[in-house]
Design a protein around this motif. Sequence first.
Motif, PDB file in Angstrom:
ATOM      1  N   THR A 113       0.829  -1.206   0.000  1.00  0.00           N
ATOM      2  CA  THR A 113       0.000   0.000   0.000  1.00  0.00           C
ATOM      3  C   THR A 113       0.864   1.258   0.000  1.00  0.00           C
ATOM      4  O   THR A 113       0.560   2.243  -0.684  1.00  0.00           O
ATOM      5  CB  THR A 113      -0.915  -0.005   1.247  1.00  0.00           C
ATOM      6  N   ARG A 116       2.255   1.827  -3.428  1.00  0.00           N
ATOM      7  CA  ARG A 116       1.188   2.342  -4.292  1.00  0.00           C
ATOM      8  C   ARG A 116       0.941   3.830  -4.018  1.00  0.00           C
ATOM      9  O   ARG A 116       0.734   4.619  -4.949  1.00  0.00           O
ATOM     10  CB  ARG A 116      -0.071   1.511  -4.000  1.00  0.00           C
ATOM     11  N   LEU A 117       0.980   4.218  -2.743  1.00  0.00           N
ATOM     12  CA  LEU A 117       0.824   5.626  -2.370  1.00  0.00           C
ATOM     13  C   LEU A 117       1.953   6.471  -2.951  1.00  0.00           C
ATOM     14  O   LEU A 117       1.731   7.565  -3.470  1.00  0.00           O
ATOM     15  CB  LEU A 117       0.866   5.777  -0.845  1.00  0.00           C
ATOM     16  N   TRP A 120       1.355   7.110  -6.485  1.00  0.00           N
ATOM     17  CA  TRP A 120       0.266   8.088  -6.660  1.00  0.00           C
ATOM     18  C   TRP A 120       0.780   9.523  -6.489  1.00  0.00           C
ATOM     19  O   TRP A 120       0.428  10.423  -7.234  1.00  0.00           O
ATOM     20  CB  TRP A 120      -0.862   7.804  -5.652  1.00  0.00           C
ATOM     21  N   ILE A 213      -0.705  13.429  13.428  1.00  0.00           N
ATOM     22  CA  ILE A 213      -2.025  13.624  12.834  1.00  0.00           C
ATOM     23  C   ILE A 213      -2.998  13.813  13.979  1.00  0.00           C
ATOM     24  O   ILE A 213      -3.144  12.908  14.805  1.00  0.00           O
ATOM     25  CB  ILE A 213      -2.459  12.388  12.019  1.00  0.00           C
ATOM     26  N   SER A 224      -4.589   4.076  17.318  1.00  0.00           N
ATOM     27  CA  SER A 224      -3.839   4.862  16.342  1.00  0.00           C
ATOM     28  C   SER A 224      -4.182   4.372  14.947  1.00  0.00           C
ATOM     29  O   SER A 224      -4.554   3.221  14.762  1.00  0.00           O
ATOM     30  CB  SER A 224      -2.331   4.658  16.505  1.00  0.00           C
ATOM     31  N   LEU A 225      -4.001   5.229  13.969  1.00  0.00           N
ATOM     32  CA  LEU A 225      -4.218   4.824  12.588  1.00  0.00           C
ATOM     33  C   LEU A 225      -3.159   3.811  12.183  1.00  0.00           C
ATOM     34  O   LEU A 225      -2.018   3.868  12.636  1.00  0.00           O
ATOM     35  CB  LEU A 225      -4.134   6.050  11.679  1.00  0.00           C
ATOM     36  N   ASN A 226      -3.542   2.916  11.306  1.00  0.00           N
ATOM     37  CA  ASN A 226      -2.593   1.979  10.700  1.00  0.00           C
ATOM     38  C   ASN A 226      -1.516   2.769   9.944  1.00  0.00           C
ATOM     39  O   ASN A 226      -1.782   3.848   9.425  1.00  0.00           O
ATOM     40  CB  ASN A 226      -3.431   1.082   9.759  1.00  0.00           C
ATOM     41  N   SER A 228      -0.021   2.577   7.062  1.00  0.00           N
ATOM     42  CA  SER A 228      -0.180   2.984   5.663  1.00  0.00           C
ATOM     43  C   SER A 228      -1.261   4.063   5.540  1.00  0.00           C
ATOM     44  O   SER A 228      -1.142   4.986   4.726  1.00  0.00           O
ATOM     45  CB  SER A 228      -0.462   1.787   4.751  1.00  0.00           C
ATOM     46  N   MET A 229      -2.305   3.985   6.376  1.00  0.00           N
ATOM     47  CA  MET A 229      -3.326   5.034   6.370  1.00  0.00           C
ATOM     48  C   MET A 229      -2.724   6.355   6.849  1.00  0.00           C
ATOM     49  O   MET A 229      -2.986   7.418   6.272  1.00  0.00           O
ATOM     50  CB  MET A 229      -4.498   4.615   7.260  1.00  0.00           C
ATOM     51  N   GLY A 232      -0.824   7.859   4.088  1.00  0.00           N
ATOM     52  CA  GLY A 232      -1.706   8.465   3.087  1.00  0.00           C
ATOM     53  C   GLY A 232      -2.180   9.838   3.515  1.00  0.00           C
ATOM     54  O   GLY A 232      -2.168  10.795   2.735  1.00  0.00           O
ATOM     55  N   ILE A 233      -2.602   9.956   4.775  1.00  0.00           N
ATOM     56  CA  ILE A 233      -3.123  11.231   5.267  1.00  0.00           C
ATOM     57  C   ILE A 233      -2.007  12.285   5.332  1.00  0.00           C
ATOM     58  O   ILE A 233      -2.192  13.439   4.939  1.00  0.00           O
ATOM     59  CB  ILE A 233      -3.806  11.041   6.641  1.00  0.00           C
ATOM     60  N   LEU A 235       0.803  12.323   3.514  1.00  0.00           N
ATOM     61  CA  LEU A 235       1.190  12.697   2.144  1.00  0.00           C
ATOM     62  C   LEU A 235       0.125  13.603   1.535  1.00  0.00           C
ATOM     63  O   LEU A 235       0.447  14.614   0.908  1.00  0.00           O
ATOM     64  CB  LEU A 235       1.397  11.443   1.285  1.00  0.00           C
ATOM     65  N   GLY A 236      -1.150  13.241   1.729  1.00  0.00           N
ATOM     66  CA  GLY A 236      -2.239  14.074   1.213  1.00  0.00           C
ATOM     67  C   GLY A 236      -2.070  15.513   1.689  1.00  0.00           C
ATOM     68  O   GLY A 236      -2.223  16.461   0.924  1.00  0.00           O
TER      69      GLY A 236
ATOM     70  N   TRP B 120     -11.758   7.930  14.225  1.00  0.00           N
ATOM     71  CA  TRP B 120     -10.591   8.811  14.372  1.00  0.00           C
ATOM     72  C   TRP B 120     -10.988  10.275  14.160  1.00  0.00           C
ATOM     73  O   TRP B 120     -10.559  11.166  14.894  1.00  0.00           O
ATOM     74  CB  TRP B 120      -9.500   8.413  13.370  1.00  0.00           C
ATOM     75  N   TYR B 180      -8.073  19.903  -2.678  1.00  0.00           N
ATOM     76  CA  TYR B 180      -7.247  20.908  -2.001  1.00  0.00           C
ATOM     77  C   TYR B 180      -7.834  22.310  -2.118  1.00  0.00           C
ATOM     78  O   TYR B 180      -7.413  23.231  -1.445  1.00  0.00           O
ATOM     79  CB  TYR B 180      -5.812  20.869  -2.543  1.00  0.00           C
ATOM     80  N   MET B 229      -8.403   4.175   1.454  1.00  0.00           N
ATOM     81  CA  MET B 229      -7.292   5.133   1.436  1.00  0.00           C
ATOM     82  C   MET B 229      -7.783   6.488   0.912  1.00  0.00           C
ATOM     83  O   MET B 229      -7.435   7.536   1.462  1.00  0.00           O
ATOM     84  CB  MET B 229      -6.163   4.596   0.556  1.00  0.00           C
TER      85      MET B 229
END
Lengths: 241, 241
Positions: A113, A116-117, A120, A213, A224-226, A228-229, A232-233, A235-236, B120, B180, B229
């Motif tokens: 994952t 893949r991120l 992206w 986060i 806590s978030l996983n 990979s999630m 993602g957040i 990087l977003g 979350w 964004y 994701m």
Amino acid sequence: MLTAHTIKILQSLDKKKFRQKYNLFLVEGNKTILELPNSNFKIKEIFSTEPNNFLSKDVQFTQITENELKKISFLQNPKDSVAVCELVEKSEFIDKDFQLVLDGIQDPGNLGTIIRLADWFGIEQIICSEDTVDFYNPKVIQATMGSFTRVNIVYCNLVEYLSKTENINVGTDMEGENIYHFEKPRKINLILGNEGNGMRDETEKFLHKKISIPRFGKSKSTESLNVSMAAGIILGQMFSK
Amino acid sequence: MLTAHTIKILQSLDKKKFRQKYNLFLVEGNKTILELPNSNFKIKEIFSTEPNNFLSKDVQFTQITENELKKISFLQNPKDSVAVCELVEKSEFIDKDFQLVLDGIQDPGNLGTIIRLADWFGIEQIICSEDTVDFYNPKVIQATMGSFTRVNIVYCNLVEYLSKTENINVGTDMEGENIYHFEKPRKINLILGNEGNGMRDETEKFLHKKISIPRFGKSKSTESLNVSMAAGIILGQMFSK
């Protein structure tokens, strides 16, 4: 013809030891296989239940039965084809401006994952500690949905690497700066730690900045978030500016 | 004592049909089981390999062997305890200001991850189309890491619901507005579609706004992000403002 000997070798490729012994790994599914010629990965042979639709004449091609495919595929529901590819030995690399650094990620799904991120977000390189799960693992390759062909993944001694890099090392920490207010450095290593234990102490020593986060839910029981999630957040958010 | 009859009933609870027949579902692991008394879910019985550390005297408790636990657990690596809980029938609900709406999510891991994300971000309610995977599915319950106790999850006829809601319906679309630059409405339904086919046409008709996550990687072969994701990145962005 798929000999019993070949089947035995291919079946062994879910283990790193045998991937290294034979210098081979598997890529499954026509869609991803067709992306390989645009990458550094060399196909040695293709086994497919379909006639040869792969344009290149240089690649050895063998048509097989559904039953034979089931024997060599690592998928619960095998796709059309399996490509046997050669490992690419990577040791030298130059820092990119935006990199991910993985400190002991163990779960193949998470690594897939994250690759893949990276694809992206156009991140070209991921630097992994030596104990990070092998990206040639069939579960990782599958989870990347072809992205492993577009992201350079290297394994190295992290302590050695982090002591030399000129990128700013940024890692997550419950007490870190809120990502929504964080100014991204121009050259950055975003460091992600192991699923259960987080980053090693010796890696944490090299952090220049810590981020977190914010959790908006009010319950303290919320997990806590996983990893990979979380990636993602983050990087977003970093690419929003 | 765990009778053969009880084992048979518990083993059947991985199927929706039997969960509904017996009005029961399973929650595994002390950590999550201890969160149940703070939720709407009622425990009927606990089976554990450990002595009774659960404070409540009202709940029937049976100590079992590791071997018995293996028989009733849906996990590859069973934890300490299994709680047999009663389904909660939900039909009436009132709109919240920030809701997720799921149109045919099929993968239990995705639904579990989305419930965990909602928790979350403090999103109190998820509205699911009737064909969305059942959240009492043991794989969903497991993937939520306890978050199902803190998020209200309702199933309904989506077309009927969307035609009545006063929230602004926002969905993802390749041609949608860049997240964004998107101004989040005060009352919002963030609609997420099926993994393979996206949103149904009849759901899409009710969209007031469309948004998209920009892809920064340059390859057109890069696969779309997985739905959970994408949800994480969108929520991360919406809560940044």
